[in-house]
Design a protein around this motif. Structure first.
Motif, short mmCIF file in Angstrom:
data_model
loop_
_atom_site.label_atom_id
_atom_site.label_comp_id
_atom_site.label_asym_id
_atom_site.label_seq_id
_atom_site.Cartn_x
_atom_site.Cartn_y
_atom_site.Cartn_z
N MET A 195 0.66 -1.16 0.01
CA MET A 195 0.10 0.04 0.10
C MET A 195 0.82 1.31 0.10
O MET A 195 0.12 2.38 -0.22
CB MET A 195 -1.16 0.03 1.37
CG MET A 195 -0.47 0.31 2.61
SD MET A 195 -2.08 0.12 3.60
CE MET A 195 -2.97 1.41 3.32
N GLY A 251 -1.85 3.25 -1.95
CA GLY A 251 -2.85 2.78 -1.13
C GLY A 251 -3.27 1.41 -1.73
O GLY A 251 -2.65 0.76 -2.26
N PRO A 252 -4.27 0.80 -1.01
CA PRO A 252 -4.64 -0.68 -1.35
C PRO A 252 -5.07 -1.03 -2.56
O PRO A 252 -5.62 -0.09 -3.18
CB PRO A 252 -5.88 -0.73 -0.08
CG PRO A 252 -6.18 0.51 0.35
CD PRO A 252 -5.25 1.48 -0.20
N PHE A 253 -4.66 -2.15 -2.90
CA PHE A 253 -5.06 -2.51 -4.52
C PHE A 253 -5.55 -4.06 -4.27
O PHE A 253 -6.63 -4.32 -4.28
CB PHE A 253 -3.69 -2.51 -5.36
CG PHE A 253 -4.08 -2.58 -6.72
CD1 PHE A 253 -4.94 -2.00 -7.38
CD2 PHE A 253 -3.09 -3.45 -7.37
CE1 PHE A 253 -5.41 -2.51 -8.88
CE2 PHE A 253 -3.24 -3.99 -8.83
CZ PHE A 253 -4.41 -3.43 -9.35
N LEU A 300 -4.08 6.18 2.27
CA LEU A 300 -4.85 5.21 1.14
C LEU A 300 -4.66 5.57 -0.29
O LEU A 300 -5.49 5.15 -1.11
CB LEU A 300 -6.39 5.09 1.57
CG LEU A 300 -6.61 4.75 2.80
CD1 LEU A 300 -8.31 4.61 3.25
CD2 LEU A 300 -6.13 3.22 3.03
N GLY A 301 -3.75 6.63 -0.55
CA GLY A 301 -3.30 6.91 -1.77
C GLY A 301 -4.04 8.15 -2.63
O GLY A 301 -4.95 8.76 -1.88
#
Lengths: 437, 437
Positions: free
Chosen positions: A252, A256-258, B255-256
């Motif tokens: 992340m 971020g989360p993927f 979180l991007g």
């Protein structure tokens, strides 16, 4: 929107099951889904829950006795997705609710004809009720943020106080309650100094969330002011944001989360409309030690903030417990009202830079956790990253999820002088990871 | 897929403009778009570029002389999006290319009839050519990563060596070349210790990227092996991932990027098919100091990795320069072959956890930057966060973009013994930020 006769708790339906104590779907609720008879090849179409039945909007299309605007809404909702209904706007959603309310209440002169349009909920299967253009997942529970950051020995990032943090999620893997969720495989590190390995996720988790379905969007470059934000919400559902914690930790940074999130998201089949939820709106209260937000996230009318008191519950049913015919074991009980940022603020923030929302877009609230230990909306919090496994009944414990576990969410609203309304169930089961590609 | 007669550089079209030196759209290219006559209310339909013309696939439907599979592909592509064609699969895409090649080459017996189905490119306007289900943006240029991290005095995150980092992007704000992009407003900090302010973005940037359109997807839970990954790509286009750097810096932990990116993404109208790009495949070469990737990101057949040598160029046309009738000023010239991770690896990684891709999904490569200073694919790199403004001609300079600036991307492939093929132009103009909500 204001409270009206459809919120009157004393009114009853001619359908007995709708009047039973503890029923999720009384006359005052009337949530929507898309359904067909289980195992059939019937066309998917909209339906409205009442008691233990579904009003088949496809079958209801030919019924005389609905006013023009309600009839138009029924026709739009009789399609394989509810997007046509969403595009008609709040007046039509209201006409549909009020029209169905009239047909379903005790004394309706059309009760016999409507009864012919009922399908038992036990005989139905559901599809994702809207064609989702974009899915945005937020991070708006301060308790969740504090619980997670504490485990990594870090402070909650300073921007949490100023904006509802969010990221874009994956649409293709969103499915409806009953979903079979393959355990994802991917990269993670077993200790922070080693090279990553490939393998099935070892730290599979759920996240208890509330989903909001956007009814009416905005033009690109035209932000939605907070005061109008709630008019853009069609309704709410329960959302499970499945999360692979080991994959997430490794992947992340910085974007971020993927893969930690995009393998599955599960929705409850029923969308409870904002009008049904009106009695359960609460004000937004800023934690006194936190800063006053910027103007576009503040509203003189606190009800416009878009906070709701929704009771939420998480249970787990292990494969062993299921084989024994036992019920799910309750793990968590909390309320959506603890969320630091509200749905109205999420919408105002999402659009402030000119991003356009569209009918059918989905917003996830982010994990809902409350201030007490039993209010944690994810295992990573409840079990302190698996170090304090939770009792799930019959001597079984879970740090994270095992294959065969079924995760069950329930949600409902109750308040003195108003009818209890429920969201039904959101459940999904973990399958073993497929082999390597 | 292998090289075949459609790649033969000696073949010519009966349409003179297709044979002109430097033309983006010779007989060997045949990229697809969705178009209609400018300012008309005609139906949107698929078209194929040849020279300075478009073959109107709607008009071509009634032409006899196409083989069955090519005729089926033409019918599918005559719709308002190309998704129907994508779903038909690689054999149909190939049949369409080979069928059109036969119609358009010198000596075709149907030249007169095909000429009647031509629309001048100057008379056409374009729509986003596919209905995009999900948009994923990657971060795969090591040069870009190093350039950006150096500015913050940090090392590239260790996961960069191990996986093609990615995040989900926003679909609703994707538009086609010619897009008018409102400068986003939002939150940012003017110094790192202060509270954030709300206002129009002060550090607006572009990102030069290659977009890949997924032709055929995969089932949930069924990863795509690297060896098969390229078969899932329909074609490539040029993509501008507009970025608000000040908003991004403040919002992106943990979180991007969100509002920093979701206000606009611009695509070139033409999708150059993978078959047309075959002569320009290159092998994947791992930087020797970097680790060997995990098995699912390695391929014995290096051509299967999915690396392409595509020449890329960024220019800026300021409002003043435009008023003077002058051409855009060239800022950057690089190649897609410098990318550390390839398109095949992106697809293998995207699906390794079970995430399903669908026809029409869009992948962005992430900013393409090369090893030299003039190969930087974004202003943040080229101007070192605005501290070394770039000359954009006539005494004007830019640290970041001003209102009225038009950003122009061009892309093409050239190699000895093969025909030069181009992507056409991707341009879009910055409009002032709208007022507060």
């Amino acid at each position: 929107m204001e409270l009206n006769h459809t919120h009157d708790a004393s009114r009853r339906s001619w359908l007995d099951s709708a009047n039973a104590a503890g029923c999720d779907f009384p006359l005052q609720n009337l949530p929507l889904s898309v359904f067909r008879r289980k195992g059939s090849t019937e066309a998917w179409r909209g339906g409205v829950a009442i008691g233990d039945q579904i009003v088949d909007l496809g079958a209801l299309q030919s019924l005389p006795g609905l006013q023009d605007s309600a009839a138009e809404a029924v026709r739009a909702a009789a399609a394989p997705t509810l997007n046509g209904l969403l595009e008609l706007g709040p007046e039509s959603w209201r006409a549909l609710r009020h029209g169905l309310y009239g047909l379903l209440q005790s004394g309706s002169s059309l009760a016999r004809q409507v009864r012919e349009a009922l399908v038992p909920q036990l005989d139905a299967e559901h599809a994702v009720p809207v064609r989702i253009g974009d899915y945005t997942d937020f991070y708006t529970s301060l308790d969740h943020a504090v619980n997670c950051c504490r485990q990594f020995g870090i402070e909650v990032n300073p921007n949490f106080d100023w904006l509802p943090i969010a990221y874009h999620g994956r649409v293709s893997s969103i499915d409806v309650s009953g979903q079979q969720v393959y355990r994802p495989a991917g990269q993670y590190r077993t200790d922070p100094s080693s090279a990553p390995v490939y393998g099935p996720c070892q730290r599979l988790d759920y996240e208890l969330e509330v989903g909001a379905v956007i009814g009416i969007g905005n033009a690109r470059g035209t932000p939605i002011p907070l005061a109008n934000a709630q008019q853009h919400i069609f309704g709410l559902c329960l959302l499970n944001d499945w999360s692979a914690r080991d994959i997430q930790t490794w992947e992340m940074q910085p974007l971020g989360p993927f893969l930690a999130k995009n393998f599955a998201t599960t929705l409850s089949p029923w969308i409870v409309t904002l009008e049904a939820l009106l009695p359960y709106r609460t004000g937004w209260t800023r934690a006194p030690e936190r800063p006053q937000p910027l103007d576009y996230l503040r509203s003189a009318d606190n009800a416009a903030a878009g906070a709701f008191d929704i009771q939420l519950e998480v249970s787990i049913l292990s494969a062993r417990r299921q084989a024994q015919g036992r019920p799910p074991h309750k793990l968590t009980r909390t309320s959506f009202q603890h969320q630091y940022w509200t749905l109205g603020q999420m919408i105002a923030h999402h659009t402030v830079g000119g991003c356009n929302l569209q009918p059918g877009d989905l917003l996830g609230s982010g994990t809902v956790s409350g201030p007490n230990p039993w209010e944690a909306g994810a295992l990573i919090e409840l079990t302190v990253s698996g170090t304090h496994p939770a009792d799930i009944g019959d001597g079984e414990q879970r740090g994270f999820l095992k294959d065969g576990d079924t995760v069950v969410f329930r949600g409902w609203c109750e308040r003195e002088d108003y009818a209890r309304i429920g969201f039904g169930v959101n459940y999904a089961t973990v399958l073993p990871a497929p082999g390597p590609p």
